[in-house]
Scaffold this motif. Structure first.
Motif, PDB file in Angstrom:
ATOM      1  N   SER A   6       0.831  -1.211   0.000  1.00  0.00           N
ATOM      2  CA  SER A   6       0.000   0.000   0.000  1.00  0.00           C
ATOM      3  C   SER A   6       0.864   1.259   0.000  1.00  0.00           C
ATOM      4  N   ASP A   7       2.077   1.170   0.543  1.00  0.00           N
ATOM      5  CA  ASP A   7       2.975   2.331   0.549  1.00  0.00           C
ATOM      6  C   ASP A   7       3.300   2.795  -0.858  1.00  0.00           C
ATOM      7  N   PHE A   8       3.348   1.855  -1.787  1.00  0.00           N
ATOM      8  CA  PHE A   8       3.628   2.191  -3.188  1.00  0.00           C
ATOM      9  C   PHE A   8       2.593   3.176  -3.711  1.00  0.00           C
ATOM     10  N   TRP A   9       1.326   2.977  -3.347  1.00  0.00           N
ATOM     11  CA  TRP A   9       0.246   3.831  -3.837  1.00  0.00           C
ATOM     12  C   TRP A   9       0.067   5.080  -2.980  1.00  0.00           C
ATOM     13  N   ASN A  10       0.439   5.012  -1.722  1.00  0.00           N
ATOM     14  CA  ASN A  10       0.222   6.153  -0.826  1.00  0.00           C
ATOM     15  C   ASN A  10       1.205   7.285  -1.076  1.00  0.00           C
ATOM     16  N   ASN A  11       2.357   6.969  -1.631  1.00  0.00           N
ATOM     17  CA  ASN A  11       3.357   7.996  -1.941  1.00  0.00           C
ATOM     18  C   ASN A  11       2.959   8.677  -3.253  1.00  0.00           C
ATOM     19  N   LYS A  12       2.245   9.806  -3.142  1.00  0.00           N
ATOM     20  CA  LYS A  12       1.617  10.421  -4.316  1.00  0.00           C
ATOM     21  C   LYS A  12       1.829  11.930  -4.333  1.00  0.00           C
ATOM     22  N   GLU A  13       3.050  12.345  -4.539  1.00  0.00           N
ATOM     23  CA  GLU A  13       3.370  13.767  -4.609  1.00  0.00           C
ATOM     24  C   GLU A  13       3.046  14.304  -6.003  1.00  0.00           C
ATOM     25  N   LYS A  14       2.389  15.455  -6.067  1.00  0.00           N
ATOM     26  CA  LYS A  14       1.985  16.031  -7.352  1.00  0.00           C
ATOM     27  C   LYS A  14       3.197  16.371  -8.202  1.00  0.00           C
ATOM     28  N   PRO A  15       3.188  15.982  -9.487  1.00  0.00           N
ATOM     29  CA  PRO A  15       4.327  16.284 -10.368  1.00  0.00           C
ATOM     30  C   PRO A  15       4.502  17.783 -10.575  1.00  0.00           C
ATOM     31  N   GLN A  16       5.745  18.198 -10.696  1.00  0.00           N
ATOM     32  CA  GLN A  16       6.086  19.589 -10.977  1.00  0.00           C
ATOM     33  C   GLN A  16       7.010  19.619 -12.188  1.00  0.00           C
ATOM     34  N   TYR A  17       6.762  20.573 -13.098  1.00  0.00           N
ATOM     35  CA  TYR A  17       7.586  20.674 -14.302  1.00  0.00           C
ATOM     36  C   TYR A  17       8.077  22.110 -14.469  1.00  0.00           C
ATOM     37  N   THR A  18       9.337  22.248 -14.871  1.00  0.00           N
ATOM     38  CA  THR A  18       9.899  23.573 -15.092  1.00  0.00           C
ATOM     39  C   THR A  18      10.642  23.606 -16.416  1.00  0.00           C
ATOM     40  N   ASN A  19      10.462  24.716 -17.144  1.00  0.00           N
ATOM     41  CA  ASN A  19      11.209  24.962 -18.386  1.00  0.00           C
ATOM     42  C   ASN A  19      11.112  23.795 -19.369  1.00  0.00           C
TER      43      ASN A  19
END
Length: 272
Positions: free
Chosen positions: A244-257
């Motif tokens: 379940s830890d695999f799915w719980n780690n859900k940080e929103k993607p960030q993109y630059t340049n």
């Protein structure tokens, strides 16, 4: 995924092993967003009808339908979501990619078909409505949450990898078993270094080992329409094989340049 092989239905299952093959990126030109060119809607409509007719009798469409049907078994596709068609009134590539979307709709008869591209002209939006497609008005950057009431076919023709990464993030969890992704090959996308993958498209990198990818032979008459395109499936067995830890780690993607990915912020800056 396992080593590349031909399955019992004649499809080539793609290996995750990295190779020296170079991936061809299809960057978007942000300048297109500043324009709203007029197109001949009736003429474009007829050209799309012609493209649909050509695809309907093609071996390529037969292979796509067979691969999707093999995965579905007795399930139904209830929605098709398409991002990134491009300028369907001007581009031959976009026209045939749209034709494939229409062929898939005709075959699987979903409850709804949704489309979005931030570069659509106003006339192109009218053309899509004439084709009985539903427009997603807001640029969600691929963050669409699929239904839990059936199978969703998500079609991302030659889209930036960040769009696919965002889609995975917004659906990160066991419900991915209800998703079929028709997009650029994950295997090709991941032929860059692990460090760059983890920094740019971490969700594609994470899901790769839980993905069943079916390579689609690029045998359509025009070779630049569907090149490097695969079907991607996520079976319940594989999705449940991780903690379940695999799915719980859900940080929103960030993109630059990143010039190939059109964000909602870019749209805002060009319209104020």
């Amino acid at each position: 995924m396992s080593k590349s092989k031909i399955d019992s239905d004649g499809f080539q299952l793609v290996s995750t092993k990295k190779s020296s093959k170079k991936k061809v990126l299809v960057p978007r030109n942000d300048l297109h967003l500043k324009l709203d060119s007029k197109i001949d809607i009736e003429k474009s409509f007829k050209r799309i009808e012609t493209a649909v007719g050509e695809l309907e009798c093609s071996e390529y469409l037969k292979s796509v339908i067979k691969a999707v049907s093999n995965f579905l078994n007795d399930k139904n596709i209830v929605e098709i979501i398409c991002f990134g068609l491009g300028h369907i009134g001007e581009s031959n590539i976009s026209r045939y990619q749209l034709a494939l979307l229409l062929c898939l709709r005709n075959k699987f008869n979903p409850d709804k078909v949704l489309v979005h591209d931030p570069i659509f002209y106003t006339d192109e939006c009218e053309l899509l409505k004439k084709l009985n497609l539903t427009l997603i008005e807001e640029n969600t950057e691929g963050n669409y949450i699929i239904t839990k009431k059936g199978t969703s076919l998500v079609y991302l023709p030659h889209c930036p990898k960040q769009l696919t990464n965002n889609f995975l993030w917004s659906n990160w969890g066991l419900n991915l078993e209800n998703c079929i992704l028709l997009c650029n090959s994950f295997t090709s996308i991941t032929e860059i270094s692990d460090r760059i993958l983890s920094e740019t498209v971490p969700y594609i990198q994470k899901i790769l080992s839980l993905t069943q990818e079916v390579y689609l032979d690029n045998n359509f008459v025009f070779k630049d329409i569907f090149n490097d395109t695969s079907l991607h499936f996520f079976t319940k067995k594989l999705l449940e094989s991780v903690s379940s830890d695999f799915w719980n780690n859900k940080e929103k993607p960030q993109y630059t340049n990143d010039v190939e990915f059109i964000t909602s912020l870019i749209i805002h800056k060009l319209t104020v």
